[in-house]
Design an enzyme around this catalytic site. Structure first.
Site, mmCIF file in Angstrom:
data_model
loop_
_atom_site.group_PDB
_atom_site.id
_atom_site.type_symbol
_atom_site.label_atom_id
_atom_site.label_comp_id
_atom_site.label_asym_id
_atom_site.label_seq_id
_atom_site.Cartn_x
_atom_site.Cartn_y
_atom_site.Cartn_z
ATOM 1 N N SER A 93 -3.203 1.251 7.702
ATOM 2 C CA SER A 93 -2.251 0.169 7.998
ATOM 3 C C SER A 93 -0.980 0.336 7.179
ATOM 4 C CB SER A 93 -2.882 -1.214 7.724
ATOM 5 O OG SER A 93 -2.900 -1.499 6.351
ATOM 6 N N ILE A 125 2.337 0.913 5.218
ATOM 7 C CA ILE A 125 3.200 2.053 4.884
ATOM 8 C C ILE A 125 2.509 3.369 5.235
ATOM 9 C CG2 ILE A 125 4.336 3.250 2.954
ATOM 10 C CD1 ILE A 125 4.572 0.484 1.556
ATOM 11 N N SER A 128 5.139 1.164 -7.315
ATOM 12 C CA SER A 128 5.777 -0.090 -6.906
ATOM 13 C C SER A 128 6.897 -0.393 -7.891
ATOM 14 C CB SER A 128 4.742 -1.218 -6.937
ATOM 15 O OG SER A 128 5.362 -2.470 -6.799
ATOM 16 N N TYR A 145 -2.008 -6.479 -10.940
ATOM 17 C CA TYR A 145 -1.410 -5.468 -10.061
ATOM 18 C C TYR A 145 -0.316 -4.711 -10.817
ATOM 19 C CZ TYR A 145 1.201 -3.646 -5.977
ATOM 20 O OH TYR A 145 1.848 -2.849 -5.072
ATOM 21 N N LYS A 162 -0.114 -0.684 -11.727
ATOM 22 C CA LYS A 162 0.990 0.188 -11.303
ATOM 23 C C LYS A 162 1.742 0.750 -12.519
ATOM 24 C CE LYS A 162 0.523 -0.075 -6.744
ATOM 25 N NZ LYS A 162 0.239 1.081 -5.885
ATOM 26 N N SER A 198 3.990 -5.194 5.707
ATOM 27 C CA SER A 198 2.649 -4.599 5.794
ATOM 28 C C SER A 198 1.632 -5.719 5.619
ATOM 29 C CB SER A 198 2.452 -3.550 4.695
ATOM 30 O OG SER A 198 2.194 -4.195 3.463
#
Ligand SMILES: NC(=O)c1ccc[n+]([C@@H]2O[C@H](COP(=O)([O-])OP(=O)(O)OC[C@H]3O[C@@H](n4cnc5c(N)ncnc54)[C@H](OP(=O)(O)O)[C@@H]3O)[C@@H](O)[C@H]2O)c1
Length: 334
Positions: A58, A60, A188, A201, A205, A237
């Protein structure tokens, strides 16, 4: 003489204005936009290459697979949902000259580290080599740190960090053997910017950025192997729907506002330009996020002030049940 000076001043002013307009319209950092205009085009780089895309089912990753298929790359598609990967494979074949054997579906959960060797062996057995690994699988988070179980922070590290570095460690020896390869990791903007509601998150990253920036230096003795870190801002997305909430078995689920986000197709194109030109780090984002990236890089004190203000608004939105970013960046009129 005076006229000549005036003319030169006008030229400088015009040039300056053109650069400002370019910056206002930019949707990526200036080195990436330069490479898109004057560098190698993806069309000249990927025909016949074997490209392994994780998170291909799904968003990107899916958009990237369609563009790579049209460029004539042979593909390995990985994520957990095999049926979705088969759907992506079917479309890749439909829109390109690829044949069934050119697209290999290798489904597994990235957190299942014990599956990585067998998966890598299967790809090498099928194609004989891996030219490009796109580490794209990942999950995000929408929850306040104090309300979030430690398991969520662990899961985020397992998927975004440990799963990613483990697969990279399995693929790298094959690239070293061929003295050639590209490791492309979708990090990100939160890989170098702090973002409220995404503490776990952002941490995962940041870890990814630290790992691949160090690995790039270690691989300096293999000039044919390159490491690119790509830092997107908001992209259309399923990332928010699939994001962890307070508990590890809980997803955000609600349909997120996509109107202020970059289309996944544009993000995928800029990822391919990054990879074609072996750029070490690129930022892919519209303003105001792009501007914030520059502040974080060059004026951290201002950056803290701006992100503090925006961050409080995000938290307020989240607490009132809205999409965290929608009220001030949404392009919807209703
Ligand atoms: N969209 C954005 O705004 C944005 C911004 C910056 C960075 N990114 C990064 O871009 C990457 C792609 O995200 P996206 O926006 O395209 O989101 P997405 O639509 O939710 O796609 C995530 C992909 O990762 C796969 N995945 C999730 N957990 C997995 C696991 N445990 N094992 C294997 N695959 C797994 C999913 O497939 P299955 O469910 O089939 O496993 C899916 O294909 C992520 O690394 C994300 O952090 C996105």
């Amino acid at each position: 003489m005076d006229l000549l000076i005036l003319l030169m001043l006008c030229c400088c002013l015009a040039y300056f204005l053109i650069q400002i307009i370019r910056f206002i319209k930019a949707d990526a950092d200036l080195t990436l936009l330069w490479a898109e205009r004057f560098g190698h085009s993806p069309e000249s780089k990927f025909r016949g290459s074997v490209v392994w895309v994780t998170g291909a089912s799904s968003g990107i990753g899916e958009a990237l697979c369609y563009q790579l298929a049209k460029l004539g790359a042979r593909l390995v598609l990985t994520s957990r949902r095999e049926a979705e990967l088969q759907r992506v494979k079917k479309k890749c074949i439909e829109i390109s000259g690829l044949e069934n054997n050119d697209v290999l579906v290798v489904p597994f959960d990235l957190t299942n580290i014990s599956a990585h060797k067998a998966a890598t062996d299967k790809v090498v057995e099928h194609f004989g080599r891996i030219d490009v690994l796109v580490n794209n699988s990942g999950r995000s988070q929408r929850s306040l740190c104090l309300d979030t179980d430690l398991d969520v922070f662990r899961e985020l590290m397992e998927i975004n960090y440990f799963g990613t570095i483990s697969l990279t460690k399995h693929v790298l020896p094959h690239m070293i053997q061929k003295k050639k390869g590209k490791i492309v990791t979708i990090s990100s903007v939160t890989g170098f910017v702090g973002v409220p509601l995404s503490s776990g998150y952002a941490a995962s990253k940041h870890a990814v950025q630290g790992f691949f920036n160090s690995l790039r230096i270690e691989l300096g003795c293999y000039p044919g192997i390159t490491v690119s870190n790509i830092c997107p801002g908001p992209v259309q997305s399923n990332i928010v729907e699939n994001a962890f909430a307070e508990h590890a078995n809980q997803k955000v689920g609600a349909t997120a506002d996509q109107s202020y986000k970059m289309p996944a197709e544009r993000c995928a194109r800029l990822i391919l330009v990054t990879a074609a030109n072996d750029l070490n780090e690129t930022w892919i984002s519209d303003h105001p996020y792009l501007l914030i990236c520059y502040f974080w890089q060059y004026a951290p004190t201002w950056a803290w002030w701006i992100t503090g203000k925006i961050g409080q608004k995000r938290i307020q939105n989240f607490k009132s049940g809205m999409d965290a970013d929608s009220s001030y960046f949404s392009k919807k009129t209703s």
